[in-house]
Design an enzyme around this catalytic site. Sequence first.
Site, short mmCIF file in Angstrom:
data_model
loop_
_atom_site.label_atom_id
_atom_site.label_comp_id
_atom_site.label_asym_id
_atom_site.label_seq_id
_atom_site.Cartn_x
_atom_site.Cartn_y
_atom_site.Cartn_z
N HIS A 186 1.26 58.72 76.94
CA HIS A 186 0.09 59.55 77.22
C HIS A 186 -0.02 60.71 76.25
CE1 HIS A 186 -0.52 58.24 81.67
NE2 HIS A 186 -1.30 57.59 80.85
N CYS A 486 -8.74 47.35 70.30
CA CYS A 486 -9.00 48.65 70.93
C CYS A 486 -7.71 49.37 71.27
CB CYS A 486 -9.86 48.49 72.19
SG CYS A 486 -9.08 47.57 73.52
#
Length: 556
Positions: A186, A486
Site C-alpha cells: 500500500h 493495469c
Amino acid sequence: MEKALHGVGVSHGVAIGPVRHMGTAVLEPAATRIATEDAPREQARAQQAVDAVAADLIARGNLAGGEAQAVLEAQALMAQDPELMADVSRRIAVGSSAERGVYDAFAAYRALLASAGEYLAGRVADLDDVRNRIVARLMGVPMPGVPDSDEPYVLLARDLAPADTALLDPTLVLGFVTEEGGPTSHSAILARAMGVPAVVALPGATDLPEGVVVAVDGSSGELLVEPDAQRQAELRALAAERKAALAASSGPGQTSDGHRVPLLANVGGPGDVPAALAAGAEGVGLFRTEFLFLDDSKQAPTEEAQVEAYRKVLEAFPEGRVVVRVLDAGADKPLDFLTPADEPNPALGVRGLRTLLEHPEVLGGQLRALARAAEGLPVHLEVMAPMVADRADAKAFARACTEAGLRAKFGAMVEIPSAALRASSILREVEFLSLGTNDLAQYTFAADRQVGSLARLQDPWQPALLDLVAAAAGAAQAAGKSCGVCGEAAADPLLACVLTGLGVTSLSMGAASIPYVRAALAKATLAQCRRAAEAARAADSAEEARAAAHQVLSGE
C-alpha cells in the site's frame, strides 16, 4: 565516506537531504491486573479509544482523498472489527487493563495472520499501526508517526503505515526509505500516486544516524550515504535531465516510430481524477470501485450513490476510455455482508468474482449503476471482473453484464496463472483482457506481495511472469482483441517498453508515473521494444532480464 545501499525502487525521482526517523512504535504496556469491578470502566476506555482511532483514520482518508482514502477506511474497519473487540472485552473481563487487553488481542490476531502465510499476512503492518494508535491513546503518549521538522528531509522507517504515507507533505518529505515492504505494498502504491521518491526492502536503513545526508534514487533503488559535493551535483544534474525529458514529452503514448500505446491512469475514486488529467492520461485503465463499499462493511451502497460516484469519473474523460473493475472483495478487503470470516486461506478462497457470483444481487446492482452512470455520455465504458480463473468465470460475468443491460465492453482481469495460460479460451466470452501483474506475480511465485523479504519474487521483471504476459497478449492478438496491463509493472518506464514489445496494447498506472513512461516509449522503436522483450525473457533472473532489456534499449 560514501557508501551505497541497495533496496527496491518503487517511486521515481531523486531525493537528497538529511535523514529523519519515523517516531518509535508504542512500547508494550505493563501486564498490570485490574479489579473485577473496574472491568466495565476499562472496557469503555478501550471502546472509546478504538472509536477515536477509527474516526481519526477516516478523517485522514477524507483529507488525503483518492486511493489513500480507501486504504485508510479499510484500516478503520480493521480497528473496529467486532471479533477483535470481543476478544479485547474478554481479556479485560478476566483482569487485563484496557491497554494490555488491546495489545494482547491484537497480538493474537497478528500471530494468526502471520502463521497463515497468506495474502492477509501482508496486512500485519497495517494491523500493527492500528494497535499502536489505540494503545498510544490509552497510555496518553504521542502517536507514532512522521517527525516534526521545519526543514526538508528523507524519512527512514522500518515500515510505513498507510495512515502515515497518505499524509506525507511532499514539500518537507523529499523521499522515504523503508527496511520492509514490497513494490506492491500500500505504501509503495501511495508513494507513486503522490510522486514522492521511495525505496523499500532496504536492510539496515534504520541504522543510519539521525541527520546524516543521503541520496535516494527511487528508480534504481540505490541509497548513497554521505555523497560528496561532486556526487550530489551529478545526481542533481541527472534529476534535472529527467525532469527536462518529462517536460519535453507530451501527447499520446507512442514509440518513436509511431506505434500507439495508450497511457491510462489507475484511480481509486473521483479524488484521483485531477492528477490523472494533469498527467495527460488518455483515460482510466483501472477504476477501483472498492472505495464505495468500504464506507459501510455491513451493507452495499445504494445504486443511486454508486451512480453519482461513477458518473463523476466518467464525465472527466469525454470520449475517452474508462475501464471499471467491479468490486474486488475478500482476502485483505473483507466486507461483513459479503465475505466469510472463517476462511483458512482467504487469498485462495472466495474473493473477487467468486464473491460476486455468490451474491448476484450485489454484482447486478453495481452493473446497473454503471449502466445508468454512462447514459448520455460519449465515454467508452469497459467493465472487467477481478480474479477470473477460467472460461466458466468469464461466461458467468458476461451473462451478468448482459442481464443488467450494460452497454459496454466486458473484460477479464488476468491475475491467476490459469487465466494467462488459457487466455484464448477466456477471450471467447469477453472482449478484452487486463493484466493485474501484482496478484499475478503473487500467485505465480507463491510469494505474498506485502512481504519485503520476498521482494525478489514479487519483481515484475521475473522472466516467468513475462512469459505469462506474453501468453495472454499473444492470445489477445490472435483473437483481434486488446490486452492491457493495469498492475504496477506498467509504472516502470523500462519495463513499459518491454511490455509493449510483448504485445501489450495499453498501459495503466498511477498518474505520477505517466510522464516517465511516455518519455521512455518516445525514445524507443517498436522493433527495439520487441528485441528488449526477447532478451528479457531469455534471462534467468529479474536482474538479468532488466540488464538485458536496458542494454538493448540503450544501444550499448
